[in-house]
Design a protein around this motif. Structure first.
Motif, PDB file in Angstrom:
ATOM      1  N   ASP A   1       0.839  -1.189   0.000  1.00 23.63           N
ATOM      2  CA  ASP A   1       0.000   0.000   0.000  1.00 23.63           C
ATOM      3  C   ASP A   1       0.882   1.250   0.000  1.00 23.63           C
ATOM      4  OD1 ASP A   1       1.044   0.143   2.487  1.00 23.63           O
ATOM      5  OD2 ASP A   1      -0.797  -0.346   3.544  1.00 23.63           O
ATOM      6  N   THR A   2       0.236   2.372   0.162  1.00 23.24           N
ATOM      7  CA  THR A   2       0.966   3.637   0.106  1.00 23.24           C
ATOM      8  C   THR A   2       2.032   3.734   1.195  1.00 23.24           C
ATOM      9  OG1 THR A   2      -1.210   4.494  -0.421  1.00 23.24           O
ATOM     10  CG2 THR A   2       0.579   6.078  -0.253  1.00 23.24           C
TER      11      THR A   2
ATOM     12  N   PRO B   1       4.109   5.703  -6.955  1.00 20.41           N
ATOM     13  CA  PRO B   1       3.113   5.401  -5.924  1.00 20.41           C
ATOM     14  C   PRO B   1       1.737   5.144  -6.519  1.00 20.41           C
ATOM     15  CG  PRO B   1       4.355   7.363  -5.361  1.00 20.41           C
ATOM     16  CD  PRO B   1       4.751   6.986  -6.748  1.00 20.41           C
ATOM     17  N   GLU B   2       1.385   5.922  -7.511  1.00 24.34           N
ATOM     18  CA  GLU B   2       0.043   5.794  -8.085  1.00 24.34           C
ATOM     19  C   GLU B   2      -0.203   4.396  -8.646  1.00 24.34           C
ATOM     20  OE1 GLU B   2       2.424   7.655  -8.959  1.00 24.34           O
ATOM     21  OE2 GLU B   2       2.871   7.497 -11.096  1.00 24.34           O
TER      22      GLU B   2
ATOM     23  N   ILE C   1      -0.815   1.815  -5.819  1.00 19.34           N
ATOM     24  CA  ILE C   1      -2.193   1.850  -5.317  1.00 19.34           C
ATOM     25  C   ILE C   1      -3.082   1.025  -6.235  1.00 19.34           C
ATOM     26  CG2 ILE C   1      -4.161   3.348  -4.840  1.00 19.34           C
ATOM     27  CD1 ILE C   1      -2.106   5.537  -4.153  1.00 19.34           C
TER      28      ILE C   1
END
Lengths: 159, 159
Positions: A2-3, A150-151, A154
């Motif tokens: 996750d983030t 990061p995107e 996700i």
DNA sequence: CCATTTGACGTAATTTTTATGGAAAGCACG
DNA sequence: CGTGCTTTCCATAAAAATTACGTCAAATGG
């Protein structure tokens, strides 16, 4: 993934020896939770390990070169790779598409060593048809870790 | 730089998070002495830092490519390098001797990103005359740190 | 040749960090 | 709505890092 894991990777890429408490405060977690996450990332193979980044020039490795290698026939591959693995001076070995078969990143002390590595060692491996060596004059940029998006991560989580 | 520093580098390259006590016992030193030596190696720039080794595939960076770049004229260098520095996807940038001027190691998610990076971004930098892209199919070997030649270091100490 | 200085080390004490176990909160599933 | 699972936090014990200080050896200088 996750983030938070992402932020953790990003921080640990910048400082691989930070304490879990420090990292935890970046992440908004306690140190045990942080340590647990990092341990899991290691188990999953996302983190392959931790290492000291050593300046090659400071240890007398002043010369960098890329050596493109063409192999005569695919049968020679295993033997070739085995030899490559044993060679300290070969920092990277990529199997590439295109004119050549392999691209090696070689680091050694100087031209004398390069001669030994390329002309003597690499060319003596059975099946090596030809090599093409490119000398590196300077290296304005060199980062060991991949870029982080990061995107995408996700999105990956949403699988 | 003596033999002990060397052993320290070697150990820290393999495990960048080992404790000073552990490292100390490899080195035959106490932990404060060990910590002091490592701190000095960092100050001298021999150790450039510590980092987590992140598996690029695990973070969605599945594609590696080498992009050779030719610049029209040397005046474009600074502007080019500046742009390169900003690009996350460019992991390495080497100024090379030979047919091309620069050799970039690019890592990105896939061919779509590669298209964006090479065709759109790199080629749009003023002065870029042409590029030659080589796709990496697999990477049998990749180590971030230079080979260590203890014997040379001992000689270096004798200076 | 001896005294002094400098640098590196070890030990011990202090502080910080990590590891561990147990309890609570969030979440999917039945 | 409860059950089981996961993730987290907190508290405590263990381990590690840091600091302070004394020792030793090699280099420096009289």
């Amino acid at each position: 993934m996750d983030t938070i894991d992402f932020k953790a990777l990003s921080e640990l890429m910048m400082n691989g020896r930070m304490t879990w408490a420090e990292l935890g405060s970046c992440l908004g977690l306690s140190s045990p939770a942080t340590a647990e996450r990092v341990r899991r990332l290691e188990d999953q193979g996302v983190i392959k390990g931790f290492t000291a980044l050593v300046d090659h020039e400071a240890v007398g490795c002043a010369l960098t070169a890329f050596v493109a290698v063409s192999l005569e026939r695919p049968e020679h591959r295993n033997r070739f790779l085995q030899k490559i693995m044993e060679m300290q001076e070969v920092q990277e070995c990529h199997h590439v598409a295109g004119e050549d078969d392999y691209l090696l990143k070689v680091r050694c002390k100087g031209t004398r060593d390069l001669e030994r590595v390329v002309s003597d060692t690499v060319k003596s491996i059975p099946g090596v048809a030809r090599t093409r060596t490119t000398i590196v004059m300077s290296t304005p940029k060199e980062t060991p870790s991949p870029p982080l998006f990061p995107e995408d991560i996700i999105d990956a989580t949403r699988r």
